[in-house]
Design an enzyme around this catalytic site. Structure first.
Site, PDB file in Angstrom:
ATOM      1  N   HIS A  39       7.674  26.603  38.819  1.00 30.93           N
ATOM      2  CA  HIS A  39       8.592  26.224  37.740  1.00 30.93           C
ATOM      3  C   HIS A  39      10.053  26.368  38.153  1.00 30.93           C
ATOM      4  O   HIS A  39      10.929  25.789  37.523  1.00 30.93           O
ATOM      5  CB  HIS A  39       8.255  26.933  36.420  1.00 30.93           C
ATOM      6  N   SER A  77      11.823  35.370  37.786  1.00 31.15           N
ATOM      7  CA  SER A  77      10.827  34.410  38.249  1.00 31.15           C
ATOM      8  C   SER A  77      11.012  34.152  39.726  1.00 31.15           C
ATOM      9  O   SER A  77      12.123  33.901  40.174  1.00 31.15           O
ATOM     10  CB  SER A  77      10.951  33.100  37.486  1.00 31.15           C
ATOM     11  N   ASP A 113       1.631  29.527  40.194  1.00 32.86           N
ATOM     12  CA  ASP A 113       3.040  29.163  40.012  1.00 32.86           C
ATOM     13  C   ASP A 113       3.899  29.422  41.262  1.00 32.86           C
ATOM     14  O   ASP A 113       4.736  30.321  41.271  1.00 32.86           O
ATOM     15  CB  ASP A 113       3.579  29.946  38.804  1.00 32.86           C
TER      16      ASP A 113
HETATM   17  N1  ARG Z   1       7.609  31.850  30.742  1.00 34.76           N
HETATM   18  C1  ARG Z   1       8.030  31.721  32.109  1.00 34.76           C
HETATM   19  C2  ARG Z   1       9.557  31.881  32.223  1.00 34.76           C
HETATM   20  O1  ARG Z   1      10.198  32.155  31.254  1.00 34.76           O
HETATM   21  C3  ARG Z   1       7.534  30.478  32.743  1.00 34.76           C
HETATM   22  C4  ARG Z   1       8.219  29.265  32.254  1.00 34.76           C
HETATM   23  C5  ARG Z   1       7.664  27.990  32.799  1.00 34.76           C
HETATM   24  N2  ARG Z   1       7.909  26.969  31.812  1.00 34.76           N
HETATM   25  C6  ARG Z   1       7.019  26.603  30.874  1.00 34.76           C
HETATM   26  N3  ARG Z   1       7.448  25.994  29.816  1.00 34.76           N
HETATM   27  N4  ARG Z   1       5.765  26.814  31.036  1.00 34.76           N
HETATM   28  O2  ARG Z   1      10.255  31.285  32.970  1.00 34.76           O
HETATM   29  N1  ASP Z   2       9.357  33.278  33.403  1.00 30.56           N
HETATM   30  C1  ASP Z   2      10.602  34.015  33.530  1.00 30.56           C
HETATM   31  C2  ASP Z   2      11.557  33.398  34.554  1.00 30.56           C
HETATM   32  O1  ASP Z   2      11.551  32.222  34.792  1.00 30.56           O
HETATM   33  C3  ASP Z   2      10.324  35.448  33.820  1.00 30.56           C
HETATM   34  C4  ASP Z   2      10.209  36.245  32.578  1.00 30.56           C
HETATM   35  O2  ASP Z   2      10.942  35.962  31.615  1.00 30.56           O
HETATM   36  O3  ASP Z   2       9.416  37.173  32.587  1.00 30.56           O
HETATM   37  O4  ASP Z   2      12.435  34.039  35.071  1.00 30.56           O
END
Ligand code: ARG
Ligand code: ASP
Length: 718
Positions: free
Chosen positions: A85, A653, A221
């Site tokens: 991502h 991330s 990921d």
């Molecule tokens: N929750 C994770 C973060 O905040 C992964 C995000 C990837 N994007 C998504 N919409 N699945 O970055």
């Molecule tokens: N998914 C998040 C990021 O892209 C990480 C998190 O918020 O835990 O940095």
């Protein structure tokens, strides 16, 4: 007596142990505050192994990837790994219908096949330094705020200038502990970063937004890039003569895996946290801002999902937009839930009562702090909500037609200038053309039209009359309050829903076009919102934020005095931090205990060709059928993800997850649902970071992508 003492010591020890998971620590200060405890928890390295100015150390293998993610070096040839991502934009950039790397994945089979990414950078930290004294030099507490700020800014500029004199480095200086401390960061930024490989989205985004922020998780990921440098190993713009960068350090990849209780360390760039805010801040979020913004996004997503389900082409067009909207939407819901279950507001209020009692008795200069906060938040809340809503209307994937129209401001400004800068104008035109192409590649008018009507209606009912833009006068006057009628007119009259018309308008743009632009209803629509924001919202927001900044600085200093035995960590501010903890499952709710790891079996359980997020690629199924797992096999399957108690947030991330030896065992990519309130309050029982197991990464690269040659340049520990 001895027994009591011993119990006390053990209790104290356990207490500090329990707190171990919380915190995002400054690498330079591990020696002072953390290393002892880290070693007690199993860490085998020294503080200097992690961070040192003079010797190569682990920090030399950690980078900022792009603008908002972390990445790490995994070979001495500049190979880096980050999240799928995080590389998504680049993967999408190189994708076309013929070469759909998002869908099919991409692997360069030689360095010639690696793909160049204009604009992508990778940033190394060379050194950091506490420069608080020098930043505050000449300031005093009784100085006027403006005078003080001016002096501080001058000092900062001088420190930065001196720090990078005669080098190709860049300097960043950031406040810590809300301005009670300042650190300087000297960075080296590489500009030639090429895409090496990415798995298909059915692996890299497996589970999609359905599984996002959730455990158990099975998302592969990750993506890989390579840093290139000039022949002197220095940063350079892209050139075919550049060579793979030789880093001072790279991580060894461990195939030893993780057991529950193992020490883990996350080394990366957490973006922002709000650990020391007063209860009023939590009230603002949980009672007003989060619920309202969740509502807008729920409606946005409902419309998008409906159109996307009906038409595969629209599904692709809106995939990234949907993901972006959904990500924060889902986190806000989880945050509210988590804070509620933690009884966070109450906890803060109790703390504040104790704090105020202490201040009254011992530090009267802080006695009024909380009542001052109360006054500010009383008004700030509504402005903050309005600001958030404003962004949802046009900027954060709102009314797209109005957004595109807003992009014309730059061109307009050039032609409004006394003398036309032809060169600048032609450059802006070219940029605009590119933007327009990209815009329409991912645009679907019926969706945008429906969304616009919905958003205009929601704004009118949810935001104070005082902040209603002029456009509502038109809606309520000429269109008698019928928003759909207005929207029909908007799309019938504006040129901004028609690619050819917009491109022609740009290429013919001249002074005369300004009039036409100013009459375009999409341009007018954007302008009416911007006016309200500029005149009525932003000046107030700015005022409150200045007030809050002062209060936050004082409250932070006061909390540190109030709890003078406690070791404080600064809120995240997108600087390099260490979080340490252990691999650990958790109890999600009554009777439900989640194990600390997932496996390939879970991917097969989720497999469902009818659900887009759960389509397992044929090749992976084949490997599964044949149990062709090679050295990545554990108990007859392949591990995929694991959870641990490391305190992380957005920006982490792609961060390396290291074991006790400092070897790479995982790549951080998310947090578990029950604990996403950790930006505001950490609960060691519930807060878990989610990492991708390196064994799964290598399994995919080796067995599925057939890019095993990449493993040859890694240092693999078995
Ligand atoms: N929750 C994770 C973060 O905040 C992964 C995000 C990837 N994007 C998504 N919409 N699945 O970055
Ligand atoms: N998914 C998040 C990021 O892209 C990480 C998190 O918020 O835990 O940095």
């Amino acid at each position: 007596m001895r027994k009591i003492l011993l119990t006390l010591v053990v209790a104290l020890f356990l207490q500090t142990m329990a707190k171990a998971d919380e915190g995002m620590w400054i690498p330079m200060l591990l020696k002072k505050y953390n290393i002892e405890q880290m070693q007690k928890m199993g860490f085998k390295l020294t503080a200097e192994d992690v961070y040192s100015v003079n010797e190569a150390c682990l920090k030399d293998a950690v980078v900022i990837f792009g603008r908002g993610c972390t990445g790490e070096l995994i070979s001495d040839k500049g190979l880096i790994v980050t999240n799928h991502h995080c590389g998504y934009g680049q993967i999408q950039y190189h994708s076309s219908v013929e070469n759909d790397y998002l869908t099919d994945g991409f692997w360069a089979m030689s360095s010639e096949e690696e793909l160049v990414n204009p604009g992508l950078t990778v940033t190394f930290l060379k050194r950091m330094e506490d420069v608080t004294e020098r930043v505050l030099e000449g300031t005093s507490d009784d100085m006027k705020a403006e005078e003080r700020t001016k002096l501080i800014n001058e000092n900062i500029a001088a420190i930065k200038k001196e720090a990078i004199k005669d080098t190709h480095y860049e300097a960043v200086l950031k406040p810590f502990f809300h301005g009670n401390q300042y650190f300087l960061f000297v960075n080296e930024i590489f500009k030639d970063v090429r895409l090496v490989g990415a798995p298909p989205s059915a692996i890299g985004k497996f589970g999609g937004d359905t599984d996002n922020w959730m455990w158990p998780r099975h998302t592969g990921d990750f993506s890989m890039f390579r840093i290139y440098a000039d022949k002197d190993n220095k940063p350079a713009e892209y050139s075919k003569d550049n060579v793979p960068y030789k880093p001072a350090e790279h991580f060894s990849v461990s195939l030893k895996g993780v057991n529950e209780g193992d020490f883990t360390m996350v080394f990366g760039y957490p973006g922002s946290t709000y650990q020391y805010v007063p209860s009023y801040h939590l009230e603002m979020l949980t009672e007003t801002v989060n619920p309202k913004l969740i509502d807008v996004r729920t409606e946005k997503l409902a419309i998008m999902n409906r159109y996307q389900e009906a038409d595969p082409a629209v599904r692709i067009k809106y995939a990234a937009k949907n993901a972006r909207i959904s990500n924060s939407w889902k986190r806000w819901i989880g945050e509210n839930r988590g804070l509620e279950i933690l009884d966070a507001i109450n906890k803060k209020q109790q703390f504040e009562a104790d704090f105020t009692k202490w201040a009254n008795a011992q530090a009267p200069e802080y006695a009024e702090l909380l009542s001052k906060y109360k006054t500010v938040y009383k008004d700030y809340t509504n402005y903050n909500l309005t600001y958030g809503y404003y962004r949802e209307m046009i900027r954060s994937n709102g009314m797209e037609i109005a957004y595109l129209a807003s992009q014309m401001e730059a061109l307009k400004a050039l032609y409004e200038a006394e003398e036309l800068n032809e060169e600048a104008a032609s450059k802006v035109k070219q940029k605009m053309n590119e933007r327009v192409e990209l815009f329409f590649k991912d645009y679907y008018k019926p969706l945008d039209k429906e969304l616009s009507a919905k958003l205009l209606g929601m704004y009118a009912t949810n935001i104070d009359a005082a902040f209603q833009p002029d456009v509502y006068a038109l809606i309520n006057g000429k269109y008698k309050g019928n928003i759909s009628k207005y929207v029909d007119y908007l799309y019938a009259k504006s040129i901004f829903d028609d690619k050819e018309a917009v491109l022609a308008f740009i290429s013919d743009f001249s002074v005369k076009s300004i009039k036409k632009l100013e009459k375009d209803p999409a341009f007018v629509l954007n302008k009416s919102f911007v006016e309200v924001y500029d005149d009525k919202v932003y000046p107030q927001i700015k005022k409150y934020r200045t007030n809050l900044a002062e209060l936050n600085k004082a409250y932070m200093a006061a909390q540190m005095k109030f709890e003078s035995d406690k070791v404080f960590y600064p809120d995240a501010n997108f600087t390099l931090r260490v979080s340490y903890g252990q691999v650990k499952g958790y109890t999600a709710r009554d009777a439900v205990y989640y194990k600390h790891f997932t496996t390939l079996e879970g991917i097969m359980e989720k497999d469902n060709p009818d659900i887009y997020d759960y389509r397992v690629p044929a090749k992976l199924k084949e490997l599964y059928e044949n149990k062709d797992y090679g050295r990545y096999e554990v108990d007859g399957t392949v591990p995929v993800c694991f959870v641990a108690t490391n305190h992380t947030t957005g920006g982490n991330s792609g961060s390396p997850v290291l074991n006790a030896e400092g070897h790479l065992i995982g790549i951080n990519f998310d947090r578990a649902w029950e604990g996403v309130m950790s930006d505001l309050m950490f609960n060691p029982e519930q807060c878990r970071n989610i990492s991708l197991d390196m064994r799964y990464v290598l399994f995919i690269v080796d067995k599925m992508a057939g890019a095993g040659y990449l493993l040859d340049e890694m240092t693999i520990v078995e």
